[in-house]
Design a protein around this motif. Structure first.
Motif, short mmCIF file in Angstrom:
data_model
loop_
_atom_site.label_atom_id
_atom_site.label_comp_id
_atom_site.label_asym_id
_atom_site.label_seq_id
_atom_site.Cartn_x
_atom_site.Cartn_y
_atom_site.Cartn_z
N LYS A 35 0.15 -27.71 -16.34
CA LYS A 35 -1.31 -27.81 -16.42
C LYS A 35 -1.97 -26.43 -16.36
O LYS A 35 -2.77 -26.07 -17.22
N SER A 36 -1.62 -25.66 -15.33
CA SER A 36 -2.28 -24.37 -15.16
C SER A 36 -1.91 -23.41 -16.29
O SER A 36 -2.76 -22.67 -16.80
N THR A 37 -0.66 -23.44 -16.70
CA THR A 37 -0.21 -22.57 -17.79
C THR A 37 -0.94 -22.90 -19.09
O THR A 37 -1.33 -22.00 -19.85
N ALA A 48 -5.95 -19.64 -14.21
CA ALA A 48 -5.40 -20.60 -13.26
C ALA A 48 -4.10 -20.07 -12.67
O ALA A 48 -3.30 -19.49 -13.39
N ARG A 49 -3.90 -20.27 -11.40
CA ARG A 49 -2.65 -19.86 -10.76
C ARG A 49 -1.52 -20.78 -11.21
O ARG A 49 -1.62 -21.99 -11.13
N THR A 50 -0.45 -20.17 -11.68
CA THR A 50 0.71 -20.96 -12.10
C THR A 50 1.84 -20.68 -11.12
O THR A 50 1.83 -19.69 -10.40
N LYS A 56 1.83 -26.87 -5.84
CA LYS A 56 1.05 -25.84 -5.17
C LYS A 56 -0.47 -26.07 -5.23
O LYS A 56 -1.20 -25.61 -4.35
N THR A 57 -0.93 -26.75 -6.27
CA THR A 57 -2.38 -26.95 -6.38
C THR A 57 -2.81 -28.11 -5.51
O THR A 57 -2.49 -29.25 -5.78
N ARG A 58 -3.50 -27.82 -4.42
CA ARG A 58 -3.94 -28.87 -3.50
C ARG A 58 -5.41 -29.22 -3.68
O ARG A 58 -5.92 -30.11 -3.04
N VAL A 76 -11.03 -28.79 -15.55
CA VAL A 76 -10.76 -29.16 -14.16
C VAL A 76 -9.25 -29.31 -13.97
O VAL A 76 -8.61 -30.15 -14.60
N ASP A 77 -8.70 -28.44 -13.14
CA ASP A 77 -7.27 -28.45 -12.84
C ASP A 77 -7.07 -29.26 -11.56
O ASP A 77 -7.39 -28.80 -10.48
N LEU A 78 -6.56 -30.49 -11.73
CA LEU A 78 -6.37 -31.37 -10.57
C LEU A 78 -4.97 -31.20 -9.98
O LEU A 78 -4.07 -30.73 -10.67
MG LIG Z 1 -1.06 -25.89 -11.41
#
Ligand SMILES: [Mg+2]
Ligand SMILES: Nc1nc2c(ncn2[C@@H]2O[C@H](COP(=O)(O)OP(=O)(O)O)[C@@H](O)[C@H]2O)c(=O)[nH]1
Length: 197
Positions: A35-37, A48-50, A56-58, A76-78
């Motif tokens: 997702k983040s990538t 976005a942090r990958t 890791k994404t809380r 929106v990165d869930l």
């Molecule tokens: Mg992520």
């Protein structure tokens, strides 16, 4: 195409979601599906942090994106779902925050589309199908994206894509953040998803 993007906020719940009414595009998928990538590849920026370590994404991360010829919108990165080693905890975190997120968006004033990301190597995973059906019940505009296509052999590409289109009864967009495959096509779908009919 020129794209300008910026991080806006991280939210642990509805109180932290933006309130300016811009359309939103939510990224949903298992932890580590990419997702983040994919967000970074789409905006061509390290936004976005990958992480190579899943789960890791809380929080729900909101990025404001202005791309040529498109309305300004939020990506929106869930949090990811179904990370086995995180056990029930990470699933609950996805469930709770996603339910709160879609609950506040569905039927409200914010127009929200969903990209459902699935790993192209593993078509038809239970967790993905559960999330897909759950989104259907919400009545969300959804589209399936097959990630990490660069990891498939030429023979598996066609086989897995056909399988995915059968399972999800519709078109699936194959992408690779690694090679850039499918990103232009995905931008077209995004424009459709963030535009009110
Ligand atoms: Mg992520
Ligand atoms: N080969 C390849 N690796 C990818 C691709 N997209 C993501 N990854 C890798 O998959 C891992 C998880 O990615 P991440 O974006 O953090 O997943 P998230 O948990 O869904 O946000 C990272 O190690 C990424 O480098 C892709 O298109 N191709």
């Amino acid at each position: 195409m020129r794209v300008i993007s910026e991080f806006v906020t991280s939210a642990a719940g509805a109180a932290g979601f933006p309130t300016d009414g811009l359309p939103e595009l939510a990224f949903v998928g298992r932890s580590n599906v990419g997702k983040s990538t994919l967000i970074n590849a789409l905006v061509r920026q390290n936004l976005a942090r990958t992480s190579a370590a899943p789960g890791k994404t809380r929080l729900a991360n909101f990025y404001r994106v202005a791309a040529e010829h498109r309305p300004v919108f939020y990506l929106v990165d869930l949090p990811g779902y179904g990370y086995a080693r995180g056990g029930e905890k990470s699933r609950d975190e996805f469930d709770a925050l996603a339910a709160e997120y879609f609950g506040s968006r569905h039927g409200g004033d914010v127009f929200c589309g969903v990209l459902a990301l699935v790993d192209s190597r593993h078509p038809g995973l239970d967790a993905d199908l559960r999330a897909w059906r759950w989104l259907e019940r919400l009545g969300a505009e959804r589209h399936v994206v097959a990630t990490k296509m660069d990891k498939l052999t030429q023979a598996d590409r066609q086989r897995h894509l056909r399988e995915l289109e059968r399972i999800y009864s519709g078109p699936v967009t194959p992408v690779s953040a690694e090679t850039g495959e499918g990103l232009d096509e995905l931008w077209k779908t995004i424009t459709r998803l963030i535009t009110r009919p």
